[in-house]
Design an enzyme around this catalytic site. Structure first.
Site, PDB file in Angstrom:
ATOM      1  N   LYS A  76      34.074  41.922  37.033  1.00  0.00           N
ATOM      2  CA  LYS A  76      35.493  41.512  37.257  1.00  0.00           C
ATOM      3  C   LYS A  76      36.291  43.477  38.524  1.00  0.00           C
ATOM      4  O   LYS A  76      36.635  43.871  36.961  1.00  0.00           O
ATOM      5  CB  LYS A  76      35.955  40.723  37.347  1.00  0.00           C
ATOM      6  CG  LYS A  76      37.375  40.166  37.788  1.00  0.00           C
ATOM      7  CD  LYS A  76      37.774  38.493  36.817  1.00  0.00           C
ATOM      8  CE  LYS A  76      38.432  37.928  38.153  1.00  0.00           C
ATOM      9  NZ  LYS A  76      38.652  36.841  37.656  1.00  0.00           N
ATOM     10  N   SER A 151      39.053  32.777  39.799  1.00  0.00           N
ATOM     11  CA  SER A 151      39.748  33.615  40.796  1.00  0.00           C
ATOM     12  C   SER A 151      38.488  34.883  40.735  1.00  0.00           C
ATOM     13  O   SER A 151      38.776  35.817  41.399  1.00  0.00           O
ATOM     14  CB  SER A 151      40.848  34.057  39.822  1.00  0.00           C
ATOM     15  OG  SER A 151      40.388  34.904  38.615  1.00  0.00           O
ATOM     16  N   SER A 175      38.692  29.999  35.943  1.00  0.00           N
ATOM     17  CA  SER A 175      37.574  31.669  37.176  1.00  0.00           C
ATOM     18  C   SER A 175      37.129  32.174  36.496  1.00  0.00           C
ATOM     19  O   SER A 175      36.217  32.752  37.733  1.00  0.00           O
ATOM     20  CB  SER A 175      39.282  32.216  36.725  1.00  0.00           C
ATOM     21  OG  SER A 175      40.706  32.615  37.442  1.00  0.00           O
TER      22      SER A 175
END
EC number: 6.3.5.7
Length: 484
Positions: A76, A151, A175
């Site tokens: 990420k 997210s 997330s």
């Protein structure tokens, strides 16, 4: 090759049936082929990946490394990665090249896991749909009209579409788990402090926690084994012996007490989600688990408390992005105040500015007691609910999200309805306990995740329950047709 499990890849690498170079190139080719439509990567690092793959093949030839040596990974874009652009999905960091590795990246690099690239995400991890990224929305591989969740939407999408075998995510209010649910993959948020936050760009420091995003619980256990552990560079890192996440995966779950909160099945839960979750609970019962009813009476206090506390921490954390030392800098500032104001107003997106303003307001002198301190009290009440419930059961199960993935653009004009998409995940972050999302079926063609929550330091037990569930179901093996 992308249809193999990570276990099969690992065995083939050890038996010299495939090389890490060939495996890594296969994923890079798939990224070239498919990521144009998905927009799941912000940065792809082919040269770095191939160089690391060559080194991994040498390690394997010398009998060094571990189970995941030679298996590529996508990180990420919240994790600093040495000499690679690290943006956190923001214009503010569009030109930021990280000068060091986050602990999570460092650990995977040391094991010889080639880095495919950095995945797209909501800006500064603030969002539930991956639409707030400066680099554009990521699409859901199951339905390109749908969001992948957020997210960590980019990481969820690359696993679902077979554009990486393993990925990392971070979870502040859901997330990892919510995108895992929306994309039909497995993801675990560990106990707060189990995975070091060193080098992970901060949103809300008392909530943020990194974790694995994979196809199966077994793969999550392997990756968690690599990235978890004490790190003195993170003051909140847990000083305790690391659990063995892998050896207990095959334990029998007969007699396990599974708590089902009545509050999780109230109005607002999509019918298709509810029926899939009830079917999953029935599967656990068939495996010998005992179902007990528990109560989490303060569930509805969690979202309001979170949206005071997390923005308050964000307003403080994000003050470091000021246009002076690094990050976006406005052109031709007239004075220092103008530099600060314009760099921040031009560099941050709308949702980030909204949360900074909410947080600054909650911390302001006149409102501190009414908002911030009250929210801290609610946080304790929510945590106590879980502590009390775990006196009656070993794990708590329910839905990860009230609906399957919603359409891109559907909630962007209504921040509150977007915030409520995390109503089942946020309470766990307030408590700091571990939880995971496990694929459990489909509603209207879009995936549904089963939420498993455990008491502090029970990751091994959660992974064991998830693995046993995945032995009798094949939801985690499903792949969207266009990416097979």
């Amino acid at each position: 090759m992308h249809t193999l499990s990570v276990k099969e890849m690992s065995e083939k690498l050890r038996n010299k049936e495939i090389t890490s170079v060939a495996l890594t190139q296969h994923y890079l080719d798939r990224i070239d082929q498919y990521d144009g439509e998905l927009n799941a990567y912000v940065t792809v690092t082919p040269e770095l990946a191939m160089e690391m793959a060559r080194q991994a093949d040498e390690m394997i030839a010398e009998g060094k490394g571990g189970l995941l040596t030679g298996i590529p990974v996508a990180h990420k874009d919240i994790f600093c990665t040495l000499d690679v652009k690290t943006t956190c999905g923001s214009k503010m960091l569009d030109n930021f090249i990280a000068p060091y590795d986050a602990k999570v990246v460092e650990a995977s690099r040391a094991l010889g896991m080639p880095i495919l690239g950095k995945t797209n995400m909501d800006e500064f991890a603030m969002g539930s749909s991956s639409e707030s990224s400066y680099y554009g929305a990521t699409k859901n591989p199951w339905d390109l009209k749908a969001v992948p969740g957020g997210s960590s939407g980019g990481s969820a999408a690359v696993i679902a579409a077979g554009l990486a075998p393993l990925a990392t995510g971070s979870d502040t209010g859901g997330s990892i788990r919510q995108p895992a649910s929306f994309c039909g993959i497995t993801g675990i948020k560990p106990t707060y402090g189990a995975v070091s936050r060193y080098g992970m760009i901060a949103y809300a420091s008392s909530f943020d926690q990194g974790g694995p995003m994979t196809r199966s619980a077994e793969e999550s256990a392997w990756l968690l084994d690599v990235i978890a552990g004490f790190d003195e560079r993170d003051s909140t890192s847990l000083e305790q012996p690391k659990q063995d996440y892998v050896s207990t995966l095959n334990d029998d779950i007969k007699g396990l007490k599974v708590g089902v909160p009545a509050e999780y099945f109230e109005e607002g839960l999509d019918d298709g989600v509810a029926s899939n979750i009830r079917a999953a609970i029935a599967e656990l019962e068939k495996l010998g688990a005992e179902i007990v009813e528990v109560s989490l009476p303060n569930k509805d206090l969690a979202v309001p408390a979170y949206y005071v506390l997390a923005p308050a921490e964000a307003s403080s954390n994000l003050s470091r992005f000021d246009g002076v030392r690094y990050g976006y800098r406005c052109e031709n500032p007239t004075d220092l105040n103008d530099l600060y104001t314009r760099s921040r107003s031009e560099g941050f997106g709308a949702e980030v500015k909204r949360r900074i303003m909410v947080g600054a307001y909650a911390l302001s002198a006149g409102y501190y007691d009414a908002y911030y301190l009250k929210a801290q009290k609610l946080r304790r009440m929510v945590r106590d609910d879980f502590v009390n419930a775990f006196e009656q059961c070993d794990v708590i199960v329910g839905p990860v999200a009230p609906t399957p993935a919603f359409n891109i653009g559907e909630k962007s004009d209504d921040p509150v309805s977007m915030y409520l998409a995390d109503l089942y995940t946020i309470p766990v972050n307030l408590a700091g306990m571990p939880a995971m999302s496990v694929p459990a079926g489909f509603s209207n063609g879009r995936p549904v995740g089963l939420h498993l929550v455990g008491p502090y330091h029970s990751e091994a037990k959660l992974l064991n329950v998830a693995h046993q569930y995945q032995q009798v179901t094949n939801w985690h093996q499903q792949m969207p047709e266009s990416y097979q």
